[in-house]
Design a protein around this motif. Structure first.
Motif, PDB file in Angstrom:
ATOM      1  N   ALA A   1     -22.863   5.513  25.425  1.00  0.00           N
ATOM      2  CA  ALA A   1     -23.564   6.630  24.781  1.00  0.00           C
ATOM      3  C   ALA A   1     -24.997   6.247  24.398  1.00  0.00           C
ATOM      4  O   ALA A   1     -25.857   7.117  24.302  1.00  0.00           O
ATOM      5  CB  ALA A   1     -22.784   7.099  23.563  1.00  0.00           C
ATOM      6  N   GLN A   2     -25.249   4.948  24.157  1.00  0.00           N
ATOM      7  CA  GLN A   2     -26.607   4.581  23.733  1.00  0.00           C
ATOM      8  C   GLN A   2     -27.392   3.799  24.798  1.00  0.00           C
ATOM      9  O   GLN A   2     -28.584   3.562  24.632  1.00  0.00           O
ATOM     10  CB  GLN A   2     -26.568   3.825  22.388  1.00  0.00           C
ATOM     11  CG  GLN A   2     -25.734   2.539  22.365  1.00  0.00           C
ATOM     12  CD  GLN A   2     -26.359   1.415  23.131  1.00  0.00           C
ATOM     13  OE1 GLN A   2     -27.508   1.069  22.899  1.00  0.00           O
ATOM     14  NE2 GLN A   2     -25.608   0.834  24.052  1.00  0.00           N
ATOM     15  N   ALA A   3     -26.744   3.412  25.900  1.00  0.00           N
ATOM     16  CA  ALA A   3     -27.448   2.593  26.904  1.00  0.00           C
ATOM     17  C   ALA A   3     -28.378   3.459  27.765  1.00  0.00           C
ATOM     18  O   ALA A   3     -28.114   4.645  27.980  1.00  0.00           O
ATOM     19  CB  ALA A   3     -26.427   1.886  27.799  1.00  0.00           C
ATOM     20  N   THR A   4     -29.460   2.846  28.250  1.00  0.00           N
ATOM     21  CA  THR A   4     -30.364   3.567  29.156  1.00  0.00           C
ATOM     22  C   THR A   4     -29.807   3.477  30.577  1.00  0.00           C
ATOM     23  O   THR A   4     -28.929   2.650  30.869  1.00  0.00           O
ATOM     24  CB  THR A   4     -31.767   2.923  29.154  1.00  0.00           C
ATOM     25  OG1 THR A   4     -31.619   1.584  29.657  1.00  0.00           O
ATOM     26  CG2 THR A   4     -32.367   2.881  27.760  1.00  0.00           C
ATOM     27  N   GLN A   5     -30.362   4.305  31.456  1.00  0.00           N
ATOM     28  CA  GLN A   5     -29.888   4.307  32.849  1.00  0.00           C
ATOM     29  C   GLN A   5     -30.046   2.924  33.481  1.00  0.00           C
ATOM     30  O   GLN A   5     -29.168   2.444  34.183  1.00  0.00           O
ATOM     31  CB  GLN A   5     -30.668   5.364  33.638  1.00  0.00           C
ATOM     32  CG  GLN A   5     -30.175   5.534  35.058  1.00  0.00           C
ATOM     33  CD  GLN A   5     -30.744   6.769  35.727  1.00  0.00           C
ATOM     34  OE1 GLN A   5     -31.052   7.742  35.062  1.00  0.00           O
ATOM     35  NE2 GLN A   5     -30.869   6.720  37.037  1.00  0.00           N
ATOM     36  N   SER A   6     -31.193   2.273  33.196  1.00  0.00           N
ATOM     37  CA  SER A   6     -31.398   0.977  33.869  1.00  0.00           C
ATOM     38  C   SER A   6     -30.479  -0.097  33.263  1.00  0.00           C
ATOM     39  O   SER A   6     -30.015  -0.993  33.971  1.00  0.00           O
ATOM     40  CB  SER A   6     -32.865   0.550  33.830  1.00  0.00           C
ATOM     41  OG  SER A   6     -33.233   0.265  32.507  1.00  0.00           O
ATOM     42  N   GLU A   7     -30.178   0.028  31.961  1.00  0.00           N
ATOM     43  CA  GLU A   7     -29.226  -0.952  31.375  1.00  0.00           C
ATOM     44  C   GLU A   7     -27.846  -0.798  32.012  1.00  0.00           C
ATOM     45  O   GLU A   7     -27.168  -1.780  32.321  1.00  0.00           O
ATOM     46  CB  GLU A   7     -29.124  -0.752  29.853  1.00  0.00           C
ATOM     47  CG  GLU A   7     -30.300  -1.345  29.086  1.00  0.00           C
ATOM     48  CD  GLU A   7     -30.331  -0.916  27.625  1.00  0.00           C
ATOM     49  OE1 GLU A   7     -30.991  -1.606  26.850  1.00  0.00           O
ATOM     50  OE2 GLU A   7     -29.724   0.112  27.258  1.00  0.00           O
ATOM     51  N   ILE A   8     -27.427   0.464  32.209  1.00  0.00           N
ATOM     52  CA  ILE A   8     -26.098   0.688  32.813  1.00  0.00           C
ATOM     53  C   ILE A   8     -26.089   0.172  34.250  1.00  0.00           C
ATOM     54  O   ILE A   8     -25.198  -0.580  34.653  1.00  0.00           O
ATOM     55  CB  ILE A   8     -25.708   2.190  32.776  1.00  0.00           C
ATOM     56  CG1 ILE A   8     -25.637   2.676  31.325  1.00  0.00           C
ATOM     57  CG2 ILE A   8     -24.372   2.420  33.467  1.00  0.00           C
ATOM     58  CD1 ILE A   8     -25.412   4.180  31.172  1.00  0.00           C
TER      59      ILE A   8
END
Ligand SMILES: C[S@@+](CC[C@H](N)C(=O)[O-])C[C@H]1O[C@@H](n2cnc3c(N)ncnc32)[C@H](O)[C@@H]1O
Length: 466
Positions: free
Chosen positions: A304-311
């Motif tokens: 829910a809090q991660a950015t697209q690039s982190e995921i």
């Protein structure tokens, strides 16, 4: 140590006990029939012979159920209990004067020969599976008879190559024991106790003079495993702890180091299968994935809090997911319209949609074909449990945890773990901490992989301290 086999003979949910006839050792006491395993005999072959000789039956011998030791005045025996799901022939009273077919929970009401008591306790721990409404069980706790420890259901699950629900089959057990060579009186550290399959065998080898310590960060399963080991009469000091803190735990127990150390990495089958742990690809549950549910963020919270690039980065690094970018984009699109996955089923559906797969493609063809969402689940599990951070710390501390001449074994299950373990052990061997750098890791035998598909990606790394 005298090896003795004993039969847990099953019929209509009951177990056979036989009473020793007068004039024999333990006269008047009840036992699981069986006898000595002669040199060159396997326990199963000895049991078939014994049951033919003492009961006049031809037995079909199934899986091993339990092992325990007992010291009699004539010497110490190791009792190996094997399941006998069926037999042919009529029971004859030869060494016995009475038979009884007994429900598992009533076994302890009988005056049992002392060595048989731990086996009876382990069998008595069986409880009926939960009753369910309607014609089909729906919930996990209602589905599997073996959840309550039903020995016949456990044997059936093993025979069809599945892990009995609620249990974990120890991976490469023989190879681990051979590599660690635990001697009587040894100090042993099992960093990842799990179901206790490896620890039980290590504790048997270390014997009553040994000190076996079992760590696990999962307090829920640790309590169940502690009870099981106690029922088997095995002494293991249990600590709920991250193995990154192994050094502190050993110091607290007054141990400067151990002779044998095992780390069997990853998650246990109990965690993977129980829907409420949120790791199951098959059954729906909250999207959690934590091994210790009393700490940290759930996978749903992280997503829910991660950015697209982190995921995308996590899926690529920790899951080697080829569609990492597409899945990350799909998850972010769902979050943007307030539909970020909160359950395991929703995450599976999101991965399937990102990969362009219909529901029919999500069913696994067999136990060996990977589930399309397996890599995503693995990556998120590694993130929420900081598995690589803990492993790096354990690897750094490893030379200090093992005595001179002591041994360490690590079982890895994917490329990320393999790289961390191999690099660390090679570097430490290079500065003279281990006798030699680990050679190519051992793999499970084809027979083991057939019997337990979850062992298929295991790699065993072993080192001996200088
Ligand atoms: C593959 S299972 C071990 C199975 C065990 N060898 C057996 O025979 O039953 C891995 C276990 O390690 C535990 N674990 C994973 N990471 C851990 C960590 N950092 N510290 C302690 N335990 C951990 C998990 O909770 C799980 O119970």
């Amino acid at each position: 140590m005298i090896p003795v086999c004993a039969a847990v003979i099953l019929r209509s949910g009951k177990i056979l006990l036989a009473r020793r006839r007068p004039g024999l050792r333990h006269a008047g006491m009840w036992e699981f029939p069986g006898g000595r395993v002669e040199p060159e005999e396997t326990p199963a072959a000895a049991l078939i012979r014994e049951l033919r000789e003492e009961l006049g039956i031809e037995a079909v011998v199934g899986a091993e159920f339990a092992r325990c030791r007992h010291a009699y005045d004539f010497g110490e025996i190791e009792l190996i209990a094997l399941l006998v799901p069926s037999f042919t022939g009529d029971l004859k009273l030869i060494d016995h004067d009475q038979f009884a077919w007994v429900e598992a929970r009533r076994l302890l009401e009988y005056d049992l020969a002392p060595a048989d008591i731990p086996i009876a306790k382990a069998l008595a721990a069986h409880r009926r599976r939960d009753r369910y409404r309607g014609t089909h069980p729906r919930r996990f706790s209602e589905k599997y008879k073996e959840l309550g420890g039903d020995p016949a259901a456990t044997a059936k699950a093993k025979a069809r190559g599945s892990t009995p629900a609620g249990a974990h089959l120890p991976v490469m057990l023989d190879e681990v024991i051979e590599a660690l060579e635990p001697l009587a009186g040894a100090a042993v550290l099992d960093c990842t106790l799990g179901w206790g399959g490896h620890a039980a065998e290590l504790a048997r080898r270390a014997g009553p003079q040994g000190s076996v310590v079992g760590l696990d960060r999962d307090g829920e399963e640790l309590a169940r495993t502690g009870q099981r080991l106690q029922d088997l009469g095995l002494k293991v000091a249990l600590r709920q702890s991250d193995y990154a803190d192994a050094r502190k735990v050993l110091a607290g127990l007054g141990l400067a180091g151990v002779d044998a150390l095992l780390a069997d990495l990853g998650a246990s089958s109990m965690q993977l299968d129980r829907p409420e742990r949120g790791m199951s690809l098959k059954a729906d549950g909250p999207l959690d994935l934590r091994m210790d549910r009393s700490q940290g963020r759930t996978a749903a919270d992280w997503l829910a809090q991660a950015t697209q690039s982190e995921i995308a980065d996590a899926l690529a690094r920790f899951g080697e997911e080829p569609d990492a970018a597409k899945i990350a984009a799909g998850l972010i699109a769902l979050a943007a319209c307030g539909r970020a996955p909160k359950t395991t089923r929703e995450l599976v559906a999101a991965v399937a949609a990102a990969k362009g797969l219909g529901p029919g493609r999500l069913r696994k063809k067999d136990a060996f074909s990977p589930h399309p969402a397996a890599r995503t689940f693995q990556a998120l599990r590694i993130v929420v449990n900081d598995e690589h951070g803990a492993l790096r710390t354990l690897l750094e501390d490893l030379p200090d945890l093992v005595h001179a001449g002591g041994r360490a074994v690590l079982l890895t299950f994917h490329a990320g773990e393999e790289a961390l373990v191999e690099d660390a052990l090679r570097a430490q061997a290079g500065v003279g901490l281990w006798r030699a750098a680990p050679t190519a890791a051992l793999r499970p035998s084809p027979e083991e992989v057939r019997a337990n598909p979850r062992a298929r990606s295991a790699r065993l790394w072993r080192v001996v301290r200088v």
